[in-house]
Design a protein around this motif. Structure first.
Motif, mmCIF file in Angstrom:
data_model
loop_
_atom_site.group_PDB
_atom_site.id
_atom_site.type_symbol
_atom_site.label_atom_id
_atom_site.label_comp_id
_atom_site.label_asym_id
_atom_site.label_seq_id
_atom_site.Cartn_x
_atom_site.Cartn_y
_atom_site.Cartn_z
ATOM 1 N N LEU A 1 0.843 -1.197 0.000
ATOM 2 C CA LEU A 1 0.000 0.000 0.000
ATOM 3 C C LEU A 1 0.878 1.246 0.000
ATOM 4 N N PRO A 2 0.721 2.127 -0.970
ATOM 5 C CA PRO A 2 1.638 3.265 -1.061
ATOM 6 C C PRO A 2 1.375 4.364 -0.040
ATOM 7 N N MET A 3 2.456 4.925 0.501
ATOM 8 C CA MET A 3 2.390 6.187 1.221
ATOM 9 C C MET A 3 2.555 7.264 0.151
ATOM 10 N N LEU A 4 1.452 7.900 -0.235
ATOM 11 C CA LEU A 4 1.482 8.872 -1.319
ATOM 12 C C LEU A 4 2.143 10.168 -0.857
ATOM 13 N N ASP A 5 2.431 11.037 -1.812
ATOM 14 C CA ASP A 5 3.258 12.197 -1.478
ATOM 15 C C ASP A 5 2.470 13.419 -1.050
ATOM 16 N N SER A 6 1.152 13.345 -1.020
ATOM 17 C CA SER A 6 0.360 14.505 -0.609
ATOM 18 C C SER A 6 -1.070 14.085 -0.303
ATOM 19 N N ALA A 7 -1.768 14.957 0.426
ATOM 20 C CA ALA A 7 -3.188 14.740 0.666
ATOM 21 C C ALA A 7 -3.957 14.741 -0.645
ATOM 22 N N ALA A 8 -3.570 15.629 -1.542
ATOM 23 C CA ALA A 8 -4.254 15.720 -2.836
ATOM 24 C C ALA A 8 -4.147 14.418 -3.611
ATOM 25 N N ALA A 9 -2.998 13.755 -3.508
ATOM 26 C CA ALA A 9 -2.821 12.487 -4.223
ATOM 27 C C ALA A 9 -3.737 11.402 -3.669
ATOM 28 N N VAL A 10 -3.946 11.399 -2.359
ATOM 29 C CA VAL A 10 -4.854 10.418 -1.757
ATOM 30 C C VAL A 10 -6.285 10.693 -2.215
ATOM 31 N N ILE A 11 -6.678 11.953 -2.197
ATOM 32 C CA ILE A 11 -8.032 12.316 -2.637
ATOM 33 C C ILE A 11 -8.253 11.899 -4.089
ATOM 34 N N GLU A 12 -7.268 12.117 -4.907
ATOM 35 C CA GLU A 12 -7.378 11.755 -6.328
ATOM 36 C C GLU A 12 -7.552 10.247 -6.503
ATOM 37 N N ALA A 13 -6.911 9.461 -5.639
ATOM 38 C CA ALA A 13 -6.898 8.011 -5.819
ATOM 39 C C ALA A 13 -8.133 7.304 -5.263
ATOM 40 N N CYS A 14 -8.894 7.967 -4.399
ATOM 41 C CA CYS A 14 -9.936 7.249 -3.650
ATOM 42 C C CYS A 14 -11.346 7.607 -4.108
ATOM 43 N N GLU A 15 -12.294 6.806 -3.636
ATOM 44 C CA GLU A 15 -13.713 7.133 -3.753
ATOM 45 C C GLU A 15 -14.247 7.725 -2.453
ATOM 46 N N CYS A 16 -13.671 7.289 -1.337
ATOM 47 C CA CYS A 16 -14.035 7.827 -0.023
ATOM 48 C C CYS A 16 -12.760 8.124 0.748
ATOM 49 N N LEU A 17 -12.705 9.292 1.364
ATOM 50 C CA LEU A 17 -11.538 9.702 2.132
ATOM 51 C C LEU A 17 -11.831 9.593 3.623
ATOM 52 N N TYR A 18 -10.984 8.867 4.337
ATOM 53 C CA TYR A 18 -11.047 8.800 5.797
ATOM 54 C C TYR A 18 -10.045 9.799 6.348
ATOM 55 N N VAL A 19 -10.533 10.747 7.148
ATOM 56 C CA VAL A 19 -9.686 11.805 7.704
ATOM 57 C C VAL A 19 -9.425 11.504 9.171
ATOM 58 N N ALA A 20 -8.196 11.088 9.473
ATOM 59 C CA ALA A 20 -7.801 10.754 10.836
ATOM 60 C C ALA A 20 -6.669 11.652 11.317
ATOM 61 N N ALA A 21 -6.560 12.835 10.719
ATOM 62 C CA ALA A 21 -5.578 13.828 11.119
ATOM 63 C C ALA A 21 -6.078 14.561 12.374
ATOM 64 N N PRO A 22 -5.238 15.376 13.041
ATOM 65 C CA PRO A 22 -5.716 16.177 14.174
ATOM 66 C C PRO A 22 -6.881 17.089 13.766
ATOM 67 N N PRO A 23 -7.713 17.502 14.732
ATOM 68 C CA PRO A 23 -8.966 18.199 14.415
ATOM 69 C C PRO A 23 -8.852 19.443 13.539
ATOM 70 N N ALA A 24 -7.798 20.218 13.682
ATOM 71 C CA ALA A 24 -7.688 21.449 12.901
ATOM 72 C C ALA A 24 -7.664 21.185 11.400
ATOM 73 N N ALA A 25 -7.271 19.979 11.010
ATOM 74 C CA ALA A 25 -7.173 19.649 9.579
ATOM 75 C C ALA A 25 -8.444 19.027 9.024
ATOM 76 N N HIS A 26 -9.402 18.689 9.865
ATOM 77 C CA HIS A 26 -10.560 17.921 9.398
ATOM 78 C C HIS A 26 -11.322 18.614 8.270
ATOM 79 N N ILE A 27 -11.751 19.833 8.516
ATOM 80 C CA ILE A 27 -12.617 20.492 7.533
ATOM 81 C C ILE A 27 -11.872 20.855 6.253
ATOM 82 N N PRO A 28 -10.652 21.408 6.309
ATOM 83 C CA PRO A 28 -9.957 21.665 5.042
ATOM 84 C C PRO A 28 -9.820 20.414 4.173
ATOM 85 N N LEU A 29 -9.498 19.289 4.793
ATOM 86 C CA LEU A 29 -9.365 18.047 4.021
ATOM 87 C C LEU A 29 -10.721 17.566 3.519
ATOM 88 N N ALA A 30 -11.740 17.661 4.373
ATOM 89 C CA ALA A 30 -13.078 17.235 3.949
ATOM 90 C C ALA A 30 -13.596 18.094 2.807
#
Length: 327
Positions: free
Chosen positions: A54-83
């Motif tokens: 399973l690859p550790m991709l180089d950015s959040a954007a790369a994970v979003i591009e690769a998936c159908e559903c994104l699980y956000v398990a980062a600290p709370p301040a990052a939740h909404i920007p990533l969502a």
């Protein structure tokens, strides 16, 4: 059966690892992990050991591009920007709680997500808990009769708990952490699901000084009009954590103890657990399998039992009101 949902994970701490392990070991029929991103070199090393392919991709954007559903398990301040980035790319989102550090930001996010019909849910595992299902079955059988009162108690040897020390830099701080947000929120979600809308009546909080998170709380609430008492404290048990959710009525009482034990008050005055009860470490994979099945259904636009964004916001409103009462 439909193809598994392509799942991306951002944040590979304790929760990210738990969900990935559940996906790999128990939920392959529902989800297919496609990529992870976490800036920590330690996270990359753990991922390589757990899932070498399973690859550790180089950015959040790369994970979003690769998936159908994104699980956000980062600290709370990052939740909404990533969502917001994921929703903007047409993905579904599965968030850890709380929704945000700022309550105003959380309200705005939920309003916008609802307005566009976004596919989003929050990881309150009690939505998929067999122990909670047992409590519901007992209630339907009349174990308590009409509910009269609810008591919630949580206690910790120390905060953060022993297994959370890697996240202590934010979990131990007033801005994002504390056991009311991290633990009590789960029991407020359960209360909301079982009894109805929450309303805080009064609360008190003990702060240790500086920017450290709370060490004790006391509160009175109502849930669907039913009286609820809530108490939590650090340093009052030798366990990492100990908790009870106890519902009483004229016919008897039932409770959830230590996350996974459904128990019923017997005629002998003692608590008796369900025959299939399991300790939390053995129950957790079953719960997360249920959560991932719900995630797949949510991503496909199908009915599910996961916590909605609105439910998570209602819980956060009460949590922040409790904490504000001690300021």
């Amino acid at each position: 059966m439909p193809a598994p949902i392509a799942l991306g994970i951002i944040g590979f701490g304790i929760m990210g690892e738990r969900l990935l392990r559940a996906a790999l070991e128990h939920a392959a029929a529902h989800v297919r992990p496609v990529g992870v991103w976490d800036p920590s070199p330690e996270a990359a090393a753990r991922l390589a050991a757990i899932a070498p392919g399973l690859p550790m991709l180089d950015s959040a954007a790369a994970v979003i591009e690769a998936c159908e559903c994104l699980y956000v398990a980062a600290p709370p301040a990052a939740h909404i920007p990533l969502a917001e980035a994921a929703l903007g790319a047409g993905r579904a989102v599965f968030l850890e709680k709380p929704l945000a550090v700022s309550l105003a930001e959380a309200r705005d996010f939920v309003a916008k997500a609802e307005a566009i019909g976004a596919r989003g849910a929050v990881n309150f595992p009690m939505a998929s808990s067999p122990a909670v299902a047992q409590l519901s079955a007992w209630r339907e059988e009349g174990a308590t009769g009409p509910a009269e009162s609810l008591g919630i108690e949580v206690a910790f040897a120390k905060w953060p708990r022993g297994w959370q020390q890697d996240a202590a830099p934010w979990l131990s701080r007033r801005a994002e952490g504390g056991f009311t947000r991290e633990v009590v929120s789960h029991f407020l979600f359960l209360t909301r699901r079982q009894l109805g809308p929450l309303a805080l009546q009064e609360a008190g909080v003990t702060w240790p000084g500086g920017d450290a998170s709370e060490t004790a709380i006391r509160a009175r609430l109502t849930a669907g009009g039913l009286p609820v008492t809530l108490a939590g404290e650090v340093g009052t048990t030798e366990k990492d954590d100990h908790n009870t959710w106890t519902l009483r009525g004229p016919a008897g009482a039932i409770r959830l103890r230590d996350w996974s034990f459904a128990e019923r008050l017997g005629a002998d005055g003692g608590w008796h657990q369900a025959p299939d009860a399991l300790p939390n470490e053995r129950m957790r994979p079953l719960v997360l399998k249920g959560q991932l099945a719900g995630l797949a259904a949510m991503t496909r636009g199908q009915p599910h039992r996961l916590a909605t964004l609105r439910e998570a916001l209602e819980v956060q409103e009460v949590v922040e009101a409790i904490l504000a009462a001690g300021c």
